[in-house]
Motif scaffolding. Structure first.
Motif, PDB file in Angstrom:
ATOM      1  N   UNK A  70       0.833  -1.204   0.000  1.00 51.56           N
ATOM      2  CA  UNK A  70       0.000   0.000   0.000  1.00 51.56           C
ATOM      3  C   UNK A  70       0.864   1.249   0.000  1.00 51.56           C
ATOM      4  N   UNK A  71       1.902   1.261   0.797  1.00 54.84           N
ATOM      5  CA  UNK A  71       2.803   2.420   0.853  1.00 54.84           C
ATOM      6  C   UNK A  71       3.434   2.679  -0.514  1.00 54.84           C
ATOM      7  N   UNK A  72       3.903   1.633  -1.160  1.00 61.36           N
ATOM      8  CA  UNK A  72       4.522   1.764  -2.477  1.00 61.36           C
ATOM      9  C   UNK A  72       3.512   2.247  -3.516  1.00 61.36           C
ATOM     10  N   UNK A  73       2.312   1.692  -3.486  1.00 63.00           N
ATOM     11  CA  UNK A  73       1.272   2.092  -4.438  1.00 63.00           C
ATOM     12  C   UNK A  73       0.890   3.552  -4.205  1.00 63.00           C
ATOM     13  N   UNK A 113      -7.751  -5.186   1.953  1.00 63.86           N
ATOM     14  CA  UNK A 113      -6.868  -4.386   2.802  1.00 63.86           C
ATOM     15  C   UNK A 113      -6.156  -3.304   1.991  1.00 63.86           C
ATOM     16  N   UNK A 114      -5.704  -3.632   0.794  1.00 66.29           N
ATOM     17  CA  UNK A 114      -5.072  -2.635  -0.075  1.00 66.29           C
ATOM     18  C   UNK A 114      -6.070  -1.542  -0.443  1.00 66.29           C
ATOM     19  N   UNK A 115      -7.264  -1.932  -0.837  1.00 67.01           N
ATOM     20  CA  UNK A 115      -8.265  -0.945  -1.238  1.00 67.01           C
ATOM     21  C   UNK A 115      -8.675  -0.038  -0.077  1.00 67.01           C
ATOM     22  N   UNK A 116      -8.716  -0.570   1.125  1.00 65.53           N
ATOM     23  CA  UNK A 116      -9.019   0.250   2.305  1.00 65.53           C
ATOM     24  C   UNK A 116      -7.983   1.369   2.445  1.00 65.53           C
ATOM     25  N   UNK A 117      -6.706   1.026   2.288  1.00 65.85           N
ATOM     26  CA  UNK A 117      -5.654   2.030   2.433  1.00 65.85           C
ATOM     27  C   UNK A 117      -5.695   3.065   1.307  1.00 65.85           C
ATOM     28  N   UNK A 118      -6.022   2.633   0.107  1.00 65.40           N
ATOM     29  CA  UNK A 118      -6.140   3.576  -1.002  1.00 65.40           C
ATOM     30  C   UNK A 118      -7.277   4.550  -0.724  1.00 65.40           C
ATOM     31  N   UNK A 119      -8.412   4.028  -0.287  1.00 59.61           N
ATOM     32  CA  UNK A 119      -9.559   4.888   0.023  1.00 59.61           C
ATOM     33  C   UNK A 119      -9.288   5.793   1.219  1.00 59.61           C
ATOM     34  N   UNK A 120      -8.501   5.323   2.145  1.00 58.54           N
ATOM     35  CA  UNK A 120      -8.173   6.133   3.332  1.00 58.54           C
ATOM     36  C   UNK A 120      -7.302   7.336   2.959  1.00 58.54           C
ATOM     37  N   UNK A 121      -6.356   7.168   2.047  1.00 62.42           N
ATOM     38  CA  UNK A 121      -5.344   8.190   1.798  1.00 62.42           C
ATOM     39  C   UNK A 121      -5.478   8.919   0.472  1.00 62.42           C
ATOM     40  N   UNK A 122      -6.394   8.488  -0.378  1.00 62.73           N
ATOM     41  CA  UNK A 122      -6.608   9.165  -1.655  1.00 62.73           C
ATOM     42  C   UNK A 122      -8.102   9.384  -1.880  1.00 62.73           C
ATOM     43  N   UNK A 123      -8.422  10.337  -2.746  1.00 62.04           N
ATOM     44  CA  UNK A 123      -9.818  10.551  -3.120  1.00 62.04           C
ATOM     45  C   UNK A 123     -10.126   9.606  -4.276  1.00 62.04           C
ATOM     46  N   UNK A 124     -10.907   8.603  -4.005  1.00 60.75           N
ATOM     47  CA  UNK A 124     -11.305   7.653  -5.043  1.00 60.75           C
ATOM     48  C   UNK A 124     -12.525   8.243  -5.745  1.00 60.75           C
ATOM     49  N   UNK A 125     -12.365   8.564  -7.022  1.00 68.66           N
ATOM     50  CA  UNK A 125     -13.413   9.249  -7.770  1.00 68.66           C
ATOM     51  C   UNK A 125     -14.329   8.279  -8.505  1.00 68.66           C
ATOM     52  N   UNK A 126     -13.947   7.012  -8.544  1.00 66.90           N
ATOM     53  CA  UNK A 126     -14.775   6.002  -9.187  1.00 66.90           C
ATOM     54  C   UNK A 126     -14.041   4.678  -9.222  1.00 66.90           C
ATOM     55  N   UNK A 152     -15.746  -1.516  -1.342  1.00 64.09           N
ATOM     56  CA  UNK A 152     -15.121  -0.300  -1.876  1.00 64.09           C
ATOM     57  C   UNK A 152     -16.028   0.908  -1.651  1.00 64.09           C
ATOM     58  N   UNK A 153     -17.323   0.753  -1.901  1.00 58.91           N
ATOM     59  CA  UNK A 153     -18.248   1.865  -1.661  1.00 58.91           C
ATOM     60  C   UNK A 153     -18.250   2.264  -0.186  1.00 58.91           C
ATOM     61  N   UNK A 154     -18.226   1.287   0.700  1.00 56.37           N
ATOM     62  CA  UNK A 154     -18.209   1.574   2.131  1.00 56.37           C
ATOM     63  C   UNK A 154     -16.940   2.324   2.521  1.00 56.37           C
ATOM     64  N   UNK A 155     -15.793   1.906   1.987  1.00 53.91           N
ATOM     65  CA  UNK A 155     -14.536   2.607   2.269  1.00 53.91           C
ATOM     66  C   UNK A 155     -14.568   4.028   1.715  1.00 53.91           C
ATOM     67  N   UNK A 156     -15.090   4.191   0.515  1.00 59.21           N
ATOM     68  CA  UNK A 156     -15.154   5.523  -0.076  1.00 59.21           C
ATOM     69  C   UNK A 156     -15.980   6.458   0.807  1.00 59.21           C
ATOM     70  N   UNK A 157     -17.091   5.975   1.321  1.00 54.86           N
ATOM     71  CA  UNK A 157     -17.937   6.795   2.199  1.00 54.86           C
ATOM     72  C   UNK A 157     -17.283   7.016   3.559  1.00 54.86           C
ATOM     73  N   UNK A 158     -16.675   5.994   4.101  1.00 53.80           N
ATOM     74  CA  UNK A 158     -16.073   6.086   5.436  1.00 53.80           C
ATOM     75  C   UNK A 158     -14.941   7.107   5.481  1.00 53.80           C
ATOM     76  N   UNK A 159     -14.192   7.204   4.398  1.00 58.45           N
ATOM     77  CA  UNK A 159     -13.020   8.069   4.381  1.00 58.45           C
ATOM     78  C   UNK A 159     -13.224   9.366   3.594  1.00 58.45           C
ATOM     79  N   UNK A 160     -14.455   9.595   3.123  1.00 58.39           N
ATOM     80  CA  UNK A 160     -14.733  10.812   2.355  1.00 58.39           C
ATOM     81  C   UNK A 160     -14.623  12.035   3.261  1.00 58.39           C
ATOM     82  N   UNK A 161     -14.058  13.099   2.683  1.00 59.73           N
ATOM     83  CA  UNK A 161     -13.990  14.362   3.427  1.00 59.73           C
ATOM     84  C   UNK A 161     -15.365  15.002   3.420  1.00 59.73           C
ATOM     85  N   UNK A 162     -15.693  15.632   4.512  1.00 58.51           N
ATOM     86  CA  UNK A 162     -17.001  16.309   4.610  1.00 58.51           C
ATOM     87  C   UNK A 162     -17.053  17.545   3.766  1.00 58.51           C
TER      88      UNK A 162
END
Length: 162
Positions: A70-73, A113-126, A152-162
């Motif tokens: 995840x760190x490398x990606x 687990x990888x997708x969770x970290x991507x959603x946590x640290x980046x804005x996933x637009x789709x 993935x949808x749950x992670x996107x919502x959980x980590x979305x900025x308000x």
């Protein structure tokens, strides 16, 4: 925008069967427009290998610790990310219902687990999840694909900025 591709196949051919827009060429077209990072790759044409940017590919056999992956990606992705998941990124033991299964793939927990970290640290637009080939004799892969999309949808919502 950058694109994270989870797939067994590189899909970076310049053309296939007379078309530059064939499914085997999709990531070649994408990288003409934005940066890509590929994860889980374990099959490609010899001609593709010459054009691979080694710093942007994580072969399945090299994947160990998901935190390190995840760190490398994340280092190679921009702030906004589109995720494409070809279900053949999974090992066929977990996802046999795909058109082009390749042995030696990732496990469900690794991908999630990888997708969770991507959603946590980046804005996933789709995102998309492709290549499910349902089988009447085994419905479990259908649920894996649905659960992955839900996750993935749950992670996107959980980590979305308000």
């Amino acid at each position: 925008l950058s694109v994270l591709q989870l797939d067994a196949h590189a899909d970076t051919r310049e053309e296939y069967e007379g078309s530059a827009y064939n499914h085997a060429c999709v990531m070649a077209r994408v990288r003409e427009n934005c940066g890509i990072v590929q994860v889980g790759i374990r099959s490609m044409d010899a001609a593709e290998a010459a054009g691979i940017r080694r710093s942007r590919i994580h072969y399945a056999h090299e994947i160990g610790d998901i935190g390190e992956l995840a760190e490398s990606v994340l280092e190679r992705l921009g702030d906004q990310v589109y995720i494409t998941v070809d279900l053949d990124v999974f090992d066929p033991a977990e996802m046999p219902s795909t058109g082009t299964p390749e042995p030696g793939g990732m496990r469900y927990r690794q991908v999630v687990d990888l997708l969770r970290e991507i959603c946590r640290w980046r804005q996933v637009v789709g995102f998309d999840v492709v290549e499910l080939m349902p089988s009447e004799s085994n419905r479990a892969p259908d649920f894996l694909a649905a659960r992955l999309a839900y996750q993935v949808m749950a992670y996107m919502l959980a980590f979305a900025e308000d």
